[in-house]
Design a protein around this motif. Structure first.
Motif, PDB file in Angstrom:
ATOM      1  N   PRO A  44       0.818  -1.211   0.000  1.00 39.38           N
ATOM      2  CA  PRO A  44       0.000   0.000   0.000  1.00 39.38           C
ATOM      3  C   PRO A  44       0.854   1.264   0.000  1.00 39.38           C
ATOM      4  O   PRO A  44       2.016   1.241   0.428  1.00 39.38           O
ATOM      5  CB  PRO A  44      -0.783  -0.119   1.310  1.00 39.38           C
ATOM      6  N   ALA A  45       0.278   2.355  -0.460  1.00 40.41           N
ATOM      7  CA  ALA A  45       0.964   3.647  -0.403  1.00 40.41           C
ATOM      8  C   ALA A  45       1.214   4.027   1.050  1.00 40.41           C
ATOM      9  O   ALA A  45       2.203   4.671   1.384  1.00 40.41           O
ATOM     10  CB  ALA A  45       0.137   4.722  -1.093  1.00 40.41           C
ATOM     11  N   ARG A  46       0.302   3.615   1.909  1.00 35.42           N
ATOM     12  CA  ARG A  46       0.445   3.838   3.349  1.00 35.42           C
ATOM     13  C   ARG A  46      -0.369   2.780   4.084  1.00 35.42           C
ATOM     14  O   ARG A  46      -1.310   2.232   3.531  1.00 35.42           O
ATOM     15  CB  ARG A  46       0.047   5.251   3.727  1.00 35.42           C
ATOM     16  N   PHE A  47       0.011   2.516   5.305  1.00 31.49           N
ATOM     17  CA  PHE A  47      -0.648   1.483   6.098  1.00 31.49           C
ATOM     18  C   PHE A  47      -1.750   2.070   6.965  1.00 31.49           C
ATOM     19  O   PHE A  47      -1.666   3.222   7.397  1.00 31.49           O
ATOM     20  CB  PHE A  47       0.363   0.764   6.997  1.00 31.49           C
ATOM     21  N   ALA A  48      -2.756   1.250   7.246  1.00 29.55           N
ATOM     22  CA  ALA A  48      -3.781   1.583   8.227  1.00 29.55           C
ATOM     23  C   ALA A  48      -3.236   1.212   9.601  1.00 29.55           C
ATOM     24  O   ALA A  48      -2.426   0.286   9.718  1.00 29.55           O
ATOM     25  CB  ALA A  48      -5.063   0.808   7.935  1.00 29.55           C
ATOM     26  N   PRO A  49      -3.674   1.900  10.650  1.00 24.58           N
ATOM     27  CA  PRO A  49      -3.183   1.558  11.985  1.00 24.58           C
ATOM     28  C   PRO A  49      -3.461   0.104  12.370  1.00 24.58           C
ATOM     29  O   PRO A  49      -2.675  -0.493  13.106  1.00 24.58           O
ATOM     30  CB  PRO A  49      -3.943   2.514  12.904  1.00 24.58           C
ATOM     31  N   ASP A  50      -4.539  -0.479  11.851  1.00 28.37           N
ATOM     32  CA  ASP A  50      -4.865  -1.874  12.155  1.00 28.37           C
ATOM     33  C   ASP A  50      -3.811  -2.845  11.639  1.00 28.37           C
ATOM     34  O   ASP A  50      -3.716  -3.968  12.125  1.00 28.37           O
ATOM     35  CB  ASP A  50      -6.220  -2.258  11.552  1.00 28.37           C
ATOM     36  N   ASP A  51      -3.026  -2.434  10.649  1.00 30.19           N
ATOM     37  CA  ASP A  51      -1.975  -3.280  10.091  1.00 30.19           C
ATOM     38  C   ASP A  51      -0.685  -3.225  10.906  1.00 30.19           C
ATOM     39  O   ASP A  51       0.202  -4.048  10.726  1.00 30.19           O
ATOM     40  CB  ASP A  51      -1.650  -2.858   8.657  1.00 30.19           C
ATOM     41  N   VAL A  52      -0.569  -2.225  11.784  1.00 29.80           N
ATOM     42  CA  VAL A  52       0.670  -1.973  12.523  1.00 29.80           C
ATOM     43  C   VAL A  52       0.552  -2.539  13.936  1.00 29.80           C
ATOM     44  O   VAL A  52      -0.334  -2.150  14.688  1.00 29.80           O
ATOM     45  CB  VAL A  52       0.968  -0.457  12.582  1.00 29.80           C
ATOM     46  N   LEU A  53       1.459  -3.446  14.272  1.00 29.59           N
ATOM     47  CA  LEU A  53       1.481  -4.012  15.625  1.00 29.59           C
ATOM     48  C   LEU A  53       2.450  -3.264  16.537  1.00 29.59           C
ATOM     49  O   LEU A  53       2.273  -3.230  17.748  1.00 29.59           O
ATOM     50  CB  LEU A  53       1.876  -5.489  15.571  1.00 29.59           C
ATOM     51  N   LEU A  54       3.497  -2.706  15.939  1.00 29.76           N
ATOM     52  CA  LEU A  54       4.505  -1.967  16.693  1.00 29.76           C
ATOM     53  C   LEU A  54       4.965  -0.785  15.855  1.00 29.76           C
ATOM     54  O   LEU A  54       5.296  -0.944  14.684  1.00 29.76           O
ATOM     55  CB  LEU A  54       5.710  -2.877  17.009  1.00 29.76           C
ATOM     56  N   ALA A  55       4.996   0.389  16.472  1.00 36.44           N
ATOM     57  CA  ALA A  55       5.588   1.582  15.856  1.00 36.44           C
ATOM     58  C   ALA A  55       6.786   1.979  16.709  1.00 36.44           C
ATOM     59  O   ALA A  55       6.703   1.964  17.948  1.00 36.44           O
ATOM     60  CB  ALA A  55       4.579   2.723  15.791  1.00 36.44           C
ATOM     61  N   VAL A  56       7.885   2.343  16.044  1.00 40.34           N
ATOM     62  CA  VAL A  56       9.109   2.734  16.751  1.00 40.34           C
ATOM     63  C   VAL A  56       9.539   4.104  16.241  1.00 40.34           C
ATOM     64  O   VAL A  56       9.594   4.328  15.030  1.00 40.34           O
ATOM     65  CB  VAL A  56      10.254   1.722  16.511  1.00 40.34           C
ATOM     66  N   GLU A  57       9.855   4.980  17.173  1.00 41.96           N
ATOM     67  CA  GLU A  57      10.411   6.293  16.839  1.00 41.96           C
ATOM     68  C   GLU A  57      11.770   6.431  17.500  1.00 41.96           C
ATOM     69  O   GLU A  57      11.940   6.083  18.665  1.00 41.96           O
ATOM     70  CB  GLU A  57       9.496   7.421  17.321  1.00 41.96           C
ATOM     71  N   VAL A  58      12.735   6.915  16.740  1.00 43.77           N
ATOM     72  CA  VAL A  58      14.057   7.247  17.258  1.00 43.77           C
ATOM     73  C   VAL A  58      14.078   8.754  17.431  1.00 43.77           C
ATOM     74  O   VAL A  58      13.815   9.501  16.479  1.00 43.77           O
ATOM     75  CB  VAL A  58      15.175   6.791  16.295  1.00 43.77           C
ATOM     76  N   ILE A  59      14.376   9.194  18.632  1.00 42.39           N
ATOM     77  CA  ILE A  59      14.373  10.630  18.914  1.00 42.39           C
ATOM     78  C   ILE A  59      15.494  11.309  18.133  1.00 42.39           C
ATOM     79  O   ILE A  59      16.641  10.859  18.149  1.00 42.39           O
ATOM     80  CB  ILE A  59      14.530  10.895  20.423  1.00 42.39           C
ATOM     81  N   SER A  60      15.136  12.376  17.433  1.00 44.26           N
ATOM     82  CA  SER A  60      16.078  13.212  16.697  1.00 44.26           C
ATOM     83  C   SER A  60      16.092  14.585  17.333  1.00 44.26           C
ATOM     84  O   SER A  60      15.163  14.939  18.060  1.00 44.26           O
ATOM     85  CB  SER A  60      15.634  13.359  15.236  1.00 44.26           C
ATOM     86  N   PRO A  61      17.123  15.382  17.040  1.00 44.57           N
ATOM     87  CA  PRO A  61      17.084  16.760  17.526  1.00 44.57           C
ATOM     88  C   PRO A  61      15.793  17.430  17.038  1.00 44.57           C
ATOM     89  O   PRO A  61      15.471  17.378  15.860  1.00 44.57           O
ATOM     90  CB  PRO A  61      18.317  17.403  16.885  1.00 44.57           C
ATOM     91  N   GLY A  62      15.041  17.957  17.949  1.00 43.97           N
ATOM     92  CA  GLY A  62      13.799  18.630  17.595  1.00 43.97           C
ATOM     93  C   GLY A  62      12.571  17.745  17.605  1.00 43.97           C
ATOM     94  O   GLY A  62      11.458  18.237  17.423  1.00 43.97           O
TER      95      GLY A  62
END
Length: 186
Positions: free
Chosen positions: A99-117
């Motif tokens: 898909p061009a983008r995923f629906a939240p129902d398709d995502v089991l885990l989201a990870v963010e790496v903190i960047s400056p700002g």
């Protein structure tokens, strides 16, 4: 003569988002219809995402996969919210559909790496958006010494602390995973 991009002067819908010209020089997200622009991640950020994917991928069962820098529609209406987590664990069937983008129902885990700002956005805004969207697990990686991972699990609509460490992360959700946090950076 240099051409200049014309920036939207209204809150964007998903159709407006799709109509924007492609630009890989920056990272774009859409927050309640407002275009957010940030610089591309620095090498340590990219290294940590790749190392995490290398560690998580082999631990997943065949019906799950790990992807980096994909779009997830948090709110599809108008104004729309589209986020690009640094890494996600998704259902393989959804990924195979490309898909061009995923629906939240398709995502089991989201990870963010903190960047400056991005500290407040990752710890407050996305924390709440991902919970409201129903994404079962959310991890925040802080590359400040010592590198650490904080894992949250969605319980009754809110994220609760599941685990946090700067050594070895072991969790049972979304599936049993072990991550050597110290190996995320060279």
């Amino acid at each position: 003569m240099t051409s200049m991009m014309t920036w939207p002067n209204h809150l964007l819908s998903l159709a407006d988002w799709d109509a924007l010209p492609e630009d890989n020089t920056h990272r774009y997200e859409l927050a309640e219809g407002i275009l957010q622009v940030s610089p591309r991640p620095v090498p340590n950020h990219q290294w940590a995402v790749m190392q995490l994917a290398f560690q998580v991928g082999p631990q997943l069962q065949a019906d799950l996969g790990v992807l980096s820098d994909v779009e997830v529609v948090i709110v599809g209406g108008s104004p729309a919210t589209v986020r690009a987590p640094d890494l996600v664990v998704v259902r393989t069937a959804a990924a195979k559909a490309s898909p061009a983008r995923f629906a939240p129902d398709d995502v089991l885990l989201a990870v963010e790496v903190i960047s400056p700002g991005s500290r407040r956005t990752d710890r407050v805004t996305k924390f709440n958006e991902y919970a409201e969207a129903g994404i079962p697990d959310y991890w925040i990686i802080d590359l400040s010494a010592p590198v650490s991972v904080t894992a949250f699990q969605l319980i009754d609509g809110n994220y609760e602390l599941n685990a946090g460490t700067d050594d070895v992360l072991s969790v049972t959700t979304p599936v049993p995973l072990t991550v050597k946090v110290r190996d995320l950076l060279p």
